[in-house]
Design an enzyme around this catalytic site. Structure first.
Site, PDB file in Angstrom:
ATOM      1  CB  CYS A  56      -0.911  -0.012   1.312  1.00 50.21           C
ATOM      2  SG  CYS A  56      -2.367   0.863   0.959  1.00 50.21           S
TER       3      CYS A  56
ATOM      4  CG  HIS B 270      -3.451  -3.816   3.159  1.00 47.65           C
ATOM      5  ND1 HIS B 270      -2.337  -3.380   3.719  1.00 47.65           N
ATOM      6  CD2 HIS B 270      -4.285  -3.117   2.574  1.00 47.65           C
ATOM      7  CE1 HIS B 270      -2.782  -1.925   3.752  1.00 47.65           C
ATOM      8  NE2 HIS B 270      -3.565  -1.768   2.906  1.00 47.65           N
TER       9      HIS B 270
ATOM     10  CD  GLU C 210      -0.775  -5.968   5.547  1.00 49.44           C
ATOM     11  OE1 GLU C 210      -0.592  -6.498   4.437  1.00 49.44           O
ATOM     12  OE2 GLU C 210      -1.107  -4.903   5.879  1.00 49.44           O
TER      13      GLU C 210
END
Ligand code: XMP
Length: 606
Positions: free
Chosen positions: A80, A172, A174
């Site tokens: 990002c 993202h 994660e």
């Protein structure tokens, strides 16, 4: 460095630690670094990951951080904001626009090793305003998405320079919503950076034991042991490092415990063999005296934290425990919510992070062997250390105990802002056909990584659970000034709700203890205790019947790391039982179920 390790640069709020956790799942050590850390602190890592940021934009401004990291000959991956920074640094452009929220399909272009083993289209999670619109020399697009219904491709959703070993993802990986995010991070960490997976819980224990020995020297540790998961695991670890002689446990009854809690905790410690130097003090008078008259949540938290230290110092002196360090079972979220990393806002001051303790930490007088772990990791460690299952899987209970579940009020009605948001609430209420009213009391929440202190909305009627939760989400998005939704379990929707003057008293705590006990018993009876992560019961000083009787809120949630949470469904039969039992308690006139996600509400109400 004893292990191959990855540095995760924390550009904001709460993201960086999720990345670190995902790296550790691969058995590779990950350490958090601040963007302005000296370049020397980035040396020795096998790779660097740049986190996203909720508040920073790579567009237009020249972001300040240690850019010398780009001169290091190690692979770098950005997510990002971090992706946009990499693009910009190497001659690409970032512009406003191309915003995407939520799930998107990433079409993979080419055969970069970072996507090895994945399909040509991958489900990813997006959350951005700005976009990379061109890349510099040596870089290429390795993934793109399609914007909404327009069919327009969103270029450069993933970029790479294989020769420089620089990679960027607009999405993202994660978060769990990026279905194969763990594999992408694995390709980077294990493949491109070549890290050997050597970081295991066993190694963690060995290293922590060694660190504790070095820090403590020939002194002893006096650990505040509440009987909760964290302090019990910390006690076991400290015992391994120092031996039973040099570890003293102090269990404090602060008057804010659950029904029969201290008795049960002391018994469990005895059974578990942690009773060699186990001390107990009933300090409830000291805590209740210190809390007398306090209303504001942060003030209450500070008083509780400070009183813990006063009691602790007094007990250490009176028991002749000289040369001691303070031991605490602090875990990572306690630090981050207290604003413990540079960019994190103070959402609430955890009891183990009040200023006196911060000073003691600066003097090296505090030992916190779990301070970089999340609850899931603490539990995994607890299992490894042979702590009984029931102790490890108890619901988390906050250090300030029922003190943060017993709301207080001056009794003065706070309706500031009601004129603005009542019409907006009425609109949503009409749209869903569900009665709704804002309540004249506030609770703590977290919005876009910042603390909020706002009003709850009480929903009535008998719509389905799914519809109520959907309506709550709609309210949070469209009405500013509210951070919680609760669903009325009382027999009728109240016509008018008034705040009552109330402070922390033993009588109110006893009432809350009874209500909490009924809720815990109910969860066990219905076999729900293990599947629900935590379930605070909260006493709120508002009355619905003019008789000065208070409101009880039940907040069952699902969570993994306490950084986010979703409301848990309770079966109607259990709701019926709670309605009958809790509304029969003298002093209670209302009951509701909290159906708020975190964010915008926190798990606790204060
Ligand atoms: P919130 O309310 O911030 O809570 O969503 C996240 C988790 O932390 C617990 N909690 C605390 N634990 N000391 C603690 O040891 C504290 O001061 C404290 N405040 C909140 C909370 O119960 C939840 O599990």
């Amino acid at each position: 460095m004893p292990h191959d390790a990855i540095a995760v640069v924390d550009f904001g709020g709460q993201y960086a630690h999720l990345i670190a956790t995902k790296v550790r799942r691969l058995r590779v050590l990950a350490e958090i670094r601040q963007p302005e850390d000296d370049i020397a602190r980035f040396r020795g890592y096998k790779g660097i990951i740049l986190s996203g940021s909720p508040s920073l934009s790579a567009f237009g401004e020249d972001s300040q951080y240690t850019k010398a990291i780009y001169d290091l000959d190690v692979p770098i991956l950005g997510f990002c904001f971090g992706h946009q920074e990499i693009a910009k640094h190497y001659g690409g452009t970032v512009t406003h626009g191309g915003r995407e929220w939520g799930p998107a399909d990433l079409q993979i272009v080419g055969d970069s090793p970072i996507f090895r083993g994945l399909s040509s289209t991958e489900r990813v999670f997006m959350s951005h305003f700005d976009s990379v619109t061109s890349v510099g020399p040596g870089f290429e697009e390795i993934g793109r998405t399609v914007l909404g219904d327009t069919g327009t491709p969103h270029r450069y959703a993933a970029i790479a320079s294989e020769s420089l070993r620089r990679y960027g993802f607009q999405f993202h990986p994660e978060v769990d919503d990026t279905v194969h995010g763990g594999e992408m991070i694995g390709n980077f960490v294990l493949g491109i950076c070549g890290c050997r997976p050597s970081w295991t819980m066993e190694r963690y224990v060995e290293e922590r034991v060694e660190q504790v020995r070095q820090q403590v020297g020939d002194q002893s540790v006096f650990l505040l042991a509440s009987g909760g998961v964290d302090s019990t695991v910390a006690a076991r670890l400290l015992g391994l490092a120092l031996g039973p002689e040099r570890l003293h446990l102090l269990h404090v009854d602060n008057g804010l415990m659950r029904k029969d809690e201290s008795r049960d905790v002391l018994e469990a410690f005895r059974q578990f063999g942690l009773d060699r130097n186990l001390h107990f003090v009933d300090a409830s008078d000291a805590f209740l005296t210190a809390l007398a008259g306090a209303v504001e949540p942060e003030q209450k938290r500070r008083i509780i934290g400070n009183t813990f230290i006063e009691v602790f110092e007094r007990e250490a002196r009176s028991r002749g425990i000289a040369q001691h360090l303070l031991g605490q079972g602090t875990i990572y979220p306690d630090t981050i919510e207290t604003g413990g990393t540079k960019r994190a806002d103070t959402i609430k001051t955890h009891h183990n992070r009040v200023p006196i303790i911060e000073d003691m930490i600066a003097q090296g007088r505090v030992v916190e062997p779990l301070a970089d772990l999340y609850k899931v990791e603490v539990r995994e460690l607890g299992e490894k250390l042979g702590i009984p299952h029931d102790l490890i899987w108890r619901h988390p209970f906050p250090g300030p105990g029922l003190g943060v579940r017993l709301l207080c009020s001056t009794g003065v009605e706070d309706r500031a802002g009601f004129d603005a948001f009542e019409p907006a609430i009425a609109d949503v209420s009409a749209q869903y056909g569900v009665p709704a009213m804002a309540l004249p009391i506030k609770s703590v929440g977290v919005k876009a990584d910042l603390r909020s202190y706002e009003h709850p909305v009480l929903l009535g009627g008998s719509a389905s659970w799914e519809r109520l939760v959907e309506m709550a989400g709609h309210l949070f998005k469209s009405v500013s000034g509210i951070n919680r939704a609760i669903w009325n379990l009382g027999p009728t929707m109240p016509a008018r709700v008034r705040p009552l003057a109330a402070t922390v008293t033993r009588e109110r705590l006893d009432l809350l203890r009874e209500a909490d006990h009924l809720v815990m018993e109910g969860l066990r009876r219905h076999g729900l205790y293990a599947s629900i992560w935590q379930c605070p019961t909260v006493l709120v000083p508002i009355e619905v019947d003019g008789a000065g009787r208070e409101f009880v809120i039940v907040r069952p949630i699902h969570s993994e790391r306490a950084m986010t949470a979703t409301p848990a469904f309770l079966p109607p039969a259990l709701c019926d039982e709670l309605r009958t039992e809790i509304l029969a308690l003298p002093g209670v006139s209302g009951l509701a179920l909290d159906i708020t996600t975190k964010p915008p509400g926190t798990i606790e109400w204060e």
